[in-house]
Design a protein around this motif. Structure first.
Motif: not given
Length: 673
Positions: A216-222, A272-279
């Motif tokens: 997740i790009g916004s947090t760097g978390q896996l 990942l959507d265009n905001q970086g969130g998984p769909i």
């Protein structure tokens, strides 16, 4: 099986029907490896056969009647328990002296087996030492709160002493720690400099079997997940999903159970959507769609697909929509033609011009397997390129009601189910395709490797055969690195679900300049069916998971981070890394420029899209090399490609590399239309 599957669809996948269907599916898979449901394979028992008669154990405390020696007496009816009368606070620790230095590569830990869970270890660290003074961490993470034996593989390390530090009690019932039995496994030391073969870090333990994952790009978390249970996908699904996150900054693994969506997210489509969130689409809950918000760290249920699916692939397009095709593992067999999701309108639309038939493999399992795990790449002019696993390649146009055209075939290859395809240079349209097998299981995998080059659709793709891999692989994962090299990890020479037989422990690194593969340092655990691998912002690769077959020894609730050779000097020491000290914008439009300032001179730049993966499929990752167009000291101006089919909008990692090829830790940008 087919009757059960169709009946469940007709009955809207009632829980009881789904349980029958899933149980039958798992039994069918396990029968192929001659393993009974719930059977524990011999490797756990073998670890306990080491002679422990001379071992000694000490602990920070113990309750009278539960001494530390009870953890090494070979009996699971006795156990060490930290002092609880009066109660002592966490953390607790136990240290084992094996009386001689041995090359050890695993811990086998048995929780108390008396029906009581008090003292089950949650967050923990495992350390080893040759002198009882200098300690090396070989594993850390979080155990699941249950009585199952915990097998913890790690890189083979010389040790006489082994120490387990418990930071939390798994069920948060109190400040206790208990262990019924401790064993170790032995192995062979790896030789070779990290500058040539890279290096694996400590094992990270998770409370789930890792089947799917995303960075997740916004947090760097896996972010990782399994199914409605942490270790299996069969039974009466409750419409929930066990998930875990790993935070690189704290090195903590945290468990969550996602129940608000009612979506069992096992064997899904994923991008990942265009905001970086998984769909996430389909799977055990075959019609469902869920979306993850990286900012709020929450899941939300979206509109159902028109066609129920499982094992399908999908890909996020240049306009932010999501295209999917295939997926006969669940929701009925056959007819899994293409459809597209609009996340703004929250609506799925069938595309009658995008039939699944042209991309079917000739799998011995029939259509149930033939439309699985498509290799999909979003591309120019609103097209999707399907590179495999069928030997036939296709263009799918996503405009209007859709279209399909042949893109040729991978000359010299076969159907390559559960192989890998990685876009290592999106500017040139270059994709590396490797491995796979002609049927999903019980057929030898290949060592085949090809470069596929795509241009303006719907023209035929160019296919070039390159030197083969050193090891045959299916169920492996491929990860592109900042310098354009591709890391191939895990897999089996003969793919068989829920089996570690014929596992390939030695990964390979492909170099686009030499177009050859080089063997890397072997990993500690088998990474086969249901394993994942992803590039991290620090330019390491996470490889983990595998299994999900209940109480079986092929469940792998762990992973490791691989440091490629570019992170080391020629002497094997850690290389000094360039640092991106400033970036002019965190949101950049396609075709525009931004500036990057580094602490020292940089010679190369690239951006790599954050990625998600399940079942060897990663449709997100693509590398885009960037050339500085203006330079002022260590401030560089970089311009993105102008075509959103090349630089698909979403979150990207920005890497700078120095003259030695050493990459920086990435900065994150959001690319928009």
């Amino acid at each position: 099986m087919a009757i059960l599957r169709y009946a469940c669809v007709a009955l809207s996948l009632t829980a009881g029907c789904l349980a029958d269907m899933l149980s039958a599916r798992l039994i069918e898979e396990l029968a192929r490896v001659q393993m009974k449901p719930g059977e524990v394979l011999p490797m756990v028992a073998e670890a306990r056969k080491l002679d422990k008669s001379q071992w000694t154990a000490t602990a920070d405390s113990f309750q009278s009647g539960n001494p530390p020696s009870a953890a090494i007496d070979g009996s699971t009816s006795t156990f060490w328990h930290s002092q609880y009368n009066p109660n002592l606070p966490l953390p607790h620790n136990i240290t084992i002296d094996m009386q001689q230095v041995m090359n050890i590569n695993g811990l086998v830990l048995t929780p108390r087996q008396d029906g009581t869970s008090n003292g089950n270890i949650g967050q923990h660290t495992v350390q080893v030492s040759t002198d009882n003074k200098v300690w090396t961490t070989v594993s850390y993470g979080t155990f699941l709160d249950d009585s199952e034996v915990k097998t913890v593989p790690f890189v083979t390390t010389p040790a006489r002493w082994l120490r387990i530090l418990a930071a939390t009690e798994a069920g948060n019932r109190g400040t206790w720690t208990s262990i019924a039995d401790i064993g170790v496994t032995t192995g062979t030391l790896t030789t070779g400099s990290p500058a040539a073969i890279g290096s694996w870090g400590p094992t990270v333990e998770f409370p789930i079997t890792l089947v799917s994952g995303a960075v997740i790009g916004s947090t760097g978390q896996l972010l990782t997940w399994s199914s409605f249970l942490p270790n299996q996908f069969t039974g009466s699904s409750t419409g929930q999903t066990f998930t875990s996150t790993y935070d690189p900054s704290t090195k903590l693994v945290t468990q969550y159970v996602i129940s608000n969506t009612g979506h069992d997210m096992f064997c899904t489509g994923l991008s990942l959507d265009n905001q970086g969130g998984p769909i996430v689409t389909g799977g055990n809950s075959a019609p469902d769609t869920s979306r993850y918000n990286g900012g709020s760290k929450t899941w939300a249920l979206q509109a159902n697909m028109n066609i129920a699916r499982g094992y399908q692939a999908h890909v996020t397009l240049s306009d932010g929509r999501v295209f999917t095709v295939g997926g006969s593992w669940s929701g009925g067999q056959g007819g899994k033609n293409g459809e597209v999701y609009d996340p703004v309108a929250n609506k799925w639309t069938l595309l009658p011009g995008c039939p699944v038939a042209p991309m079917l493999t000739a799998d011995a399992g029939g259509v149930y397997r033939a439309d699985n795990h498509g290799w999909l790449f979003a591309w120019k002019n609103n097209y999707v390129f399907q590179a495999g696993p069928s030997v036939a390649m296709n263009w799918y146009g996503i405009s209007g009601t859709g279209s399909q055209a042949s893109a040729g075939s991978r000359t010299g290859d076969t159907d390559a189910m559960c192989g890998d395809a990685v876009m290592y240079d999106a500017v040139a349209g270059n994709i590396l395709a490797v491995g796979g097998s002609s049927s999903y299981s019980n057929v030898p995998a290949t060592t085949n490797a090809h470069i596929i080059t795509i241009g303006t659709p719907p023209t035929a793709a160019k296919v070039t055969t390159v030197a083969s891999m050193q090891y045959a692989r299916a169920f492996a994962n491929g990860v592109v690195l900042p310098n354009g090299q591709v890391f191939i990890v895990g897999g089996q020479s003969t793919p068989v679900p829920f089996s570690d037989d014929t596992a390939q422990f030695t990964p390979e690194l492909w170099d686009p300049t030499t177009q050859k593969f080089t063997a890397m340092a072997p990993q500690a655990a088998a990474r086969v069916y249901h394993s994942i691998a992803l590039l991290m912002p620090d330019a390491t690769v996470f490889s983990g998971g595998g299994g999900l077959c209940g109480n079986c020894a092929t469940n792998h609730r762990d992973g490791q981070f691989f440091s490629p050779p570019y992170l080391f000097t020629s002497s094997g020491a850690r290389a000094t890394r360039p640092v991106i000290s400033a970036i002019s914008a965190t949101t950049v439009k396609v075709g525009t420029s931004f500036s990057v300032t580094t602490g020292s001179a940089a010679t190369q730049f690239s951006i790599i899209r954050y990625a998600s993966t399940t079942h060897t499929v990663n449709t997100d990752q693509r590398r885009i090399p960037l050339t500085p167009t203006a330079i002022s000291g260590t401030k560089y101006t970089l311009t993105l490609p102008s075509d959103p089919g090349v630089v698909v909008p979403g979150q990207y990692m920005v890497f700078a590399m120095n003259s030695n090829g050493v990459p920086s830790v990435a900065k994150t940008i959001l690319v928009t239309n």
